[in-house]
Scaffold this motif. Structure first.
Motif: not given
Length: 178
Positions: A75-101
């Motif tokens: 997969p690759w991103i061919v287009d992205a909107s200029p409008e941005r949003v912030t949401a909580r993210e984390g990873s199964v490779s760093m379980p239990g931790l998350s931050e706003m991205v």
């Protein structure tokens, strides 16, 4: 098929660009099933082959629990909107931790399916964030790279101090007992 073990931060495989898939065959289908089974076992919204230590550009995404899993090859991103949003993210490779991205609110992604046919898909909101997060992982960009230096260092310190070591050990124990 099989629930495979996950690799955990700071494993160097998490910072490598995954190799493009060139053979659309049985082993690719097996890998996609294993990634899907591991995604389900980890109760994650998305997972890549690199999370399993396999350097292939393959994403499985299921942002809605109980929904159909989508498989994205190369997969690759061919287009992205200029409008941005912030949401909580984390990873199964760093379980239990998350931050706003911060991410693009909407994107268009081009990818191949397991037969090698090319597709394009529009995504917004949580699904768009999930796709951006997993495509970053395929590019060797671990999610914490999207944080400010200060927030990234704080997350790494919390992880290093054993904030989630019990979670990681607990996962290994649950896996062994399964």
């Amino acid at each position: 098929m099989t629930v495979r073990p996950l690799i955990f931060y700071p494993d160097p495989h998490l910072s490598l660009r995954a190799e493009s898939v060139t053979a659309f065959d049985g082993p690719l289908r097996d890998l996609a099933r294993d990634v899907t089974d591991t995604l389900d076992a980890a109760a994650a919204a998305g997972l890549t082959a690199p999370h399993l230590g396999v350097s292939r550009r393959l994403v499985v995404l299921r942002p809605e629990p109980g929904g159909t899993a989508g498989v994205y090859v190369n997969p690759w991103i061919v287009d992205a909107s200029p409008e941005r949003v912030t949401a909580r993210e984390g990873s199964v490779s760093m379980p239990g931790l998350s931050e706003m991205v911060e991410r693009a609110r909407a994107i268009r992604v081009r990818f191949r399916d397991l037969d090698g046919a090319e597709h394009e898909e529009a995504a917004e909101g949580f699904r768009a964030a999930c796709l951006q997060h997993e495509i970053d992982q395929l590019d060797g960009i671990f999610w914490i790279a999207r944080l400010s230096r200060l927030r990234r260092e704080r997350v790494v310190r919390r992880f290093a101090k054993g904030y989630v070591k019990g979670c990681v050990k607990g996962q290994a124990a649950r896996r062994a007992g399964s």
